[in-house]
Design a protein around this motif. Structure first.
Motif, PDB file in Angstrom:
ATOM      1  N   GLY A 236      51.161 -28.805  -6.533  1.00  0.00           N
ATOM      2  CA  GLY A 236      52.221 -29.426  -5.547  1.00  0.00           C
ATOM      3  C   GLY A 236      51.995 -31.111  -5.671  1.00  0.00           C
ATOM      4  O   GLY A 236      50.743 -31.578  -6.457  1.00  0.00           O
ATOM      5  N   LYS A 238      50.650 -33.285  -4.012  1.00  0.00           N
ATOM      6  CA  LYS A 238      49.291 -33.794  -3.321  1.00  0.00           C
ATOM      7  C   LYS A 238      48.153 -33.923  -4.481  1.00  0.00           C
ATOM      8  O   LYS A 238      47.144 -34.470  -4.390  1.00  0.00           O
ATOM      9  CB  LYS A 238      48.661 -33.039  -2.183  1.00  0.00           C
ATOM     10  N   TYR A 514      51.576 -39.841  -1.722  1.00  0.00           N
ATOM     11  CA  TYR A 514      52.225 -38.787  -1.756  1.00  0.00           C
ATOM     12  C   TYR A 514      52.716 -38.030  -0.242  1.00  0.00           C
ATOM     13  O   TYR A 514      52.145 -38.427   0.851  1.00  0.00           O
ATOM     14  CB  TYR A 514      51.734 -37.728  -2.466  1.00  0.00           C
ATOM     15  N   GLN A 516      54.001 -34.429   1.364  1.00  0.00           N
ATOM     16  CA  GLN A 516      54.221 -32.719   1.181  1.00  0.00           C
ATOM     17  C   GLN A 516      54.615 -32.160   2.335  1.00  0.00           C
ATOM     18  O   GLN A 516      53.695 -32.164   3.189  1.00  0.00           O
ATOM     19  CB  GLN A 516      53.272 -32.326   0.392  1.00  0.00           C
ATOM     20  N   ASN A 527      57.647 -25.330  -0.164  1.00  0.00           N
ATOM     21  CA  ASN A 527      56.595 -26.277  -0.149  1.00  0.00           C
ATOM     22  C   ASN A 527      57.424 -27.322  -1.148  1.00  0.00           C
ATOM     23  O   ASN A 527      57.607 -27.338  -2.342  1.00  0.00           O
ATOM     24  CB  ASN A 527      55.298 -25.707  -0.983  1.00  0.00           C
ATOM     25  N   GLY A 529      57.650 -31.789  -2.125  1.00  0.00           N
ATOM     26  CA  GLY A 529      56.957 -32.983  -1.982  1.00  0.00           C
ATOM     27  C   GLY A 529      57.039 -34.087  -3.064  1.00  0.00           C
ATOM     28  O   GLY A 529      57.982 -33.643  -3.914  1.00  0.00           O
ATOM     29  N   SER A 576      57.569 -28.702 -11.346  1.00  0.00           N
ATOM     30  CA  SER A 576      56.680 -29.873 -11.135  1.00  0.00           C
ATOM     31  C   SER A 576      56.889 -30.929 -12.102  1.00  0.00           C
ATOM     32  O   SER A 576      57.225 -30.556 -13.413  1.00  0.00           O
ATOM     33  CB  SER A 576      55.438 -29.679 -10.739  1.00  0.00           C
TER      34      SER A 576
END
Length: 840
Positions: A236, A238, A514, A516, A527, A529, A576
């Motif tokens: 993710g 983060k 960031y 998320q 999830n 972000g 991503s």
């Protein structure tokens, strides 16, 4: 100077352990209360663990008694065949009870106060504890309730190194060979899903020690000090977006039981290699101190051959070579730290890591060079490298009343170097034309230093969702000095060769923020972000006073969704965006010489490559059997690749170029399960397609290469004290951009004998028992108008990797509960959720 630095580091680390054992108190009376050894152990808990749906007993569930202040495991137990448990000798104090089993959500009870006066008690009946099947997929369960060899969750894959005797006595490279989806070639280069661009971390943090030489760092870490290896292929927002293929995180061992605990390992192999490693942990309810130490010396023997021809206007040149190589050298790895529990909600930690190693090799190459003329000679080459470095980490963690609300931060400074020197000369071997000595030296002095900082805050909401925000910053300074000398026969000494000597420096600074969000509704989870980064890149070739700047900014979104329960079918999809930034050696525009026939030149205008990564995975889990099938797609722009061309004089030039685009598609699958009560199997594989569209390899180049990977691991519990494991990896031949690679395989087997209730273990490991290690490749140039290629090369390398290794391990103090699979992770987000509470 290097030895002095190591001695100082060792003394400092030893002092931290000694002072930890003497200090850590807040006064004599308070220490008397907090020290688990001095507190009476008269507490008792008992109860029954059931499945919440079927109401059937759950045997071999883990019951842990954890101190409320420091999360130290005071004692624990395992439920019997009827799901019943009884844990005695619990120290007085305030503790929480954690009940867990593979495939079920963790149940946390308490805290309970164990005191013999007032309204408190020393004995608690927990009655019936119902566990709910989890939405996480937990694979590789066996009937004895031991921690599985392989675990897959919706976010990551976790490979249990401590349960894998195949890598016993080896290093992190040997452990990585066993991990599904990870490939390690014969030169110890690590790749994930066919891509060598991997973000590798230790305890959740990147490391720049050893001058940034990740391969050498992995070779220095003993496998005996590794608890888990975590793989995240689509992390993710983060996480740092560096690493096109994803993140590999190596989690070192940390014993959470109170008191003094640890292990020591030693052994050797039939090729003259040796290893010595150990881990010591001393923990109370006020502080924790630890040290991981590893030393090894590995030997490698290999041989190879190469044939290359090139068409010139008036003649054809052909070079045939046969080579032999011997290499090896000692490695040292130390990590030590101290963690102070300020109160039940705050902790402060400091740790230091030292890595050092030398590697020496001797290479003899027999060459026949024909056209024009006939030359035969032997090239003798001696290579030596010296790397060392250290990093210092500071951590501060704060938890709130809600156990899911927390603030974490860390700061890391690292410094390292990597020096090398290659000396070679020729000796005439009876050809028609005389070949001169051509004695020369090539060396490099590489340095790398930098810092990393991260601040992360997690805020939970009442609907079990949470918002995570954070800031991150890192800066890296690299220096690369190339040294070249040639032997002057007139003066009988080496003189500087300025045409191949240069100094290159490089700085990269990244600032990031960031956001998320994650949440769950029934069987649906999400999830999402985003991460924004600003990058400053500055490089300078000091030899010519040329400077190159490239500031830019990028946004990296991420999205992950899950639906369903793994007991039926769970679907997980994710996206991503990731980046691969060029390294300093890829940017240095000055020529460096490997020998008179092979040169390397960097490209200062090389651009970062970006990848949009998509995944979908279907999984099903039932007791004893786990099935997983998934697909992935990566679209890469400005793909960086190593490009080789041959000049008209026959000299090969290697450089780096950006391709227009690359499309990678693949399918992953795995089957993990048990056959009866003694045999466990883990079979995994993948099929992938790489499509390259570029004009770099010729006009309108458009080619798709297909590859496969197969991996099988078996574990046979012959009896309660004897274990046999076998592993094999096979990669069929595949096409590459300008040629093709031959098939590659590797296998190993081990027998482990346990003594003294598993405190003393003896492991016999046989590496490459069938003698199949090695690889070969073919590469070629473009076709001319008549359909004839202008050059062609065929090469192969074979490793004498068949070896026998014997390792002895002894563990002392309290050992981790064998049924326990959930453990706290140190580092950047690499952790399971866990509760918190008040001071006891």
């Amino acid at each position: 100077m290097k030895k002095i630095r190591i001695i100082v580091a060792l003394v400092a680390l030893s002092v931290s352990i000694v002072s930890a054992q003497r200090g850590g108190s807040r006064g004599g009376m308070n220490q008397q209360q907090m020290d688990p050894k001095s507190v009476p152990k008269i507490g008792v808990i008992y109860g029954t663990v059931l499945d919440s749906a079927s109401k059937t007993p759950i045997p071999y569930a883990s019951i842990s008694v954890i101190n409320q202040r420091s999360n130290t495991i005071m004692t624990g137990g395992i439920s019997n065949e009827d799901g019943e448990f009884r844990v005695k000798e619990i120290p007085l104090g305030r503790h929480k009870i954690v009940v867990e089993y593979i495939g079920y959500a963790k149940q946390e009870l308490g805290p309970f106060t164990f005191l013999p006066f007032g309204d408190n008690k020393t004995e608690y009946n927990l009655e019936t504890i119902s566990l709910v099947q989890s939405t996480l997929q937990m694979a590789g369960v066996d009937v004895e309730g031991e921690r599985p060899l392989f675990v897959q969750t919706a976010e990551k894959r976790i490979f249990n190194v401590s349960k894998n005797s195949l890598s016993t006595g080896g290093n992190a490279i040997d452990a990585l060979r066993q991990v599904p989806g990870v490939e390690v070639d014969s030169d110890d280069n690590v790749s994930l899903r066919g891509s060598s661009n991997v973000n590798l971390m230790i305890d959740g943090k990147p490391s720049s020690i050893a001058g940034g030489d990740i391969k050498s760092l992995l070779q220095s870490i003993p496998s005996a000090n590794i608890a888990d290896i975590e793989v995240m292929t689509n992390p993710g927002a983060k996480y740092d977006p560096e690493g096109m293929a994803g993140i590999i995180n190596i989690v070192l061992k940390e014993n959470k039981f109170a008191g003094l605990n640890g292990n020591i390992n030693t052994g050797g192999d039939s090729q003259g290699g040796s290893n010595l490693s150990g881990q010591i942990n001393y923990r109370t309810t006020s502080y924790n101190s630890f040290i991981n130490l590893g030393m090894n010396d590995r030997k490698r023997i290999s041989d190879g051959s190469s044939m290359r021809w090139q068409e010139f206007p008036n003649f054809k040149n052909e070079i045939n070579q046969i080579s032999n190589s011997n290499s090896g050298g000692p490695n040292l790895f130390i990590k030590s730290g101290f963690e102070y529990f300020i109160d039940s909600k705050q902790s402060l930690g400091v740790s230091a890591t030292v890595s050092n190693g030398d590697r020496n090799s001797d290479n003899d190459t027999y060459t026949t060079d024909s056209g024009p003329g006939d030359k035969k000679y032997i090239r003798y080459a001696t290579t030596g490298s010296d790397r060392n470095g250290y990093d210092i980490n500071l951590n501060y963690d704060k938890k709130y009343e809600d156990p899911k609300q927390k603030l974490t931060s860390f700061f890391r400074f690292s410094d390292g170097l990597n020096d090398g020197l290659n000396e070679y000369y020729n000796s005439d071997n009876g050809g028609a034309d005389f070949v001169g000595m051509k004695k020369a030296k090539n060396g490099d002095e590489g340095t790398r230093s930098g810092y990393d900082f991260k601040l992360d805050y997690v805020h939970p909401f009442e609907n079990k969702s949470k918002l995570e925000v954070g800031l991150a910053s890192k800066s890296t300074d690299r220096g690369d000095t190339q040294i070249a000398e040639i032997f002057d026969e007139a003066t009988n000494q080496y003189v500087s060769d300025r045409s191949f000597s240069n100094e290159f420096i490089y700085n990269e600074t990244v600032h990031a923020a960031y956001l998320q969000y994650s949440g769950n509704l029934w069987l649906f989870g999400i999830n999402a972000g985003g991460r924004y980064e600003m990058v400053d890149m500055l490089s300078e070739l000091k030899t010519t006073n040329e400077k190159f700047e490239n500031p830019y900014s990028s946004f990296y979104p991420s999205l992950s969704m899950t639906f369903g329960a793994p007991q039926l079918v769970q679907i997980q999809t994710s996206y991503s965006k990731r980046v691969n930034r060029p390294r300093s050696r890829m940017l240095n525009p000055f020529s460096s010489r490997q020998d008179e026939r092979n040169l390397r030149i960097g490209n200062p205008f090389l651009k970062p490559e970006y990848t949009d990564s998509y995944e979908i995975n279907f999984s099903r889990f039932s007791r004893g059997l786990s099935l997983s099938l998934g697909g992935y797609y990566r679209y890469t722009t400005d793909k960086m690749t190593r490009f080789k061309e041959v000049r008209e004089d026959g000299v090969s030039i290697a450089t780096y170029k950006n391709l227009e685009e690359q499309n990678t598609r693949g399918i992953d699958y795995s089957i993990v399960g048990s056959l009866g009560q003694k045999l466990r199997l883990m079979f995994s594989g993948s099929v992938y397609w790489d499509e390259i569209n570029s004009e770099l390899f010729g006009s309108d180049y458009n080619k798709t290469a297909q590859g496969q990977r197969l991996r099988l691991t078996t574990m046979w519990n012959i009896n309660p004290t004897t274990e046999f494991m076998f592993f094999i990896f096979y990669m069929p031949g595949r096409d590459i951009a300008i040629g093709k690679m031959d098939a590659m395989s590797f296998s190993s087997m081990s027998v482990k004998k346990k003594f003294m209730d598993e405190r003393l273990n003896l492991t016999l490991n046989v590496g490459d028992p069938f003698g199949l290690s090695g690889f070969g490749f073919e590469s070629w140039g473009d076709l001319d108008e008549d359909g004839v290629r202008d050059w062609y090369q065929d090469a192969n390398r074979n490793w004498n990797s068949r070896s026998i290794r014997l390792t002895l391990e002894y563990r002392f103090g309290k050992m981790e509960d064998r049924s326990r699979f959930s453990r706290q992770r140190r580092g950047e987000g690499m952790q399971m959720e866990e509760g918190t509470g008040e001071i006891f």
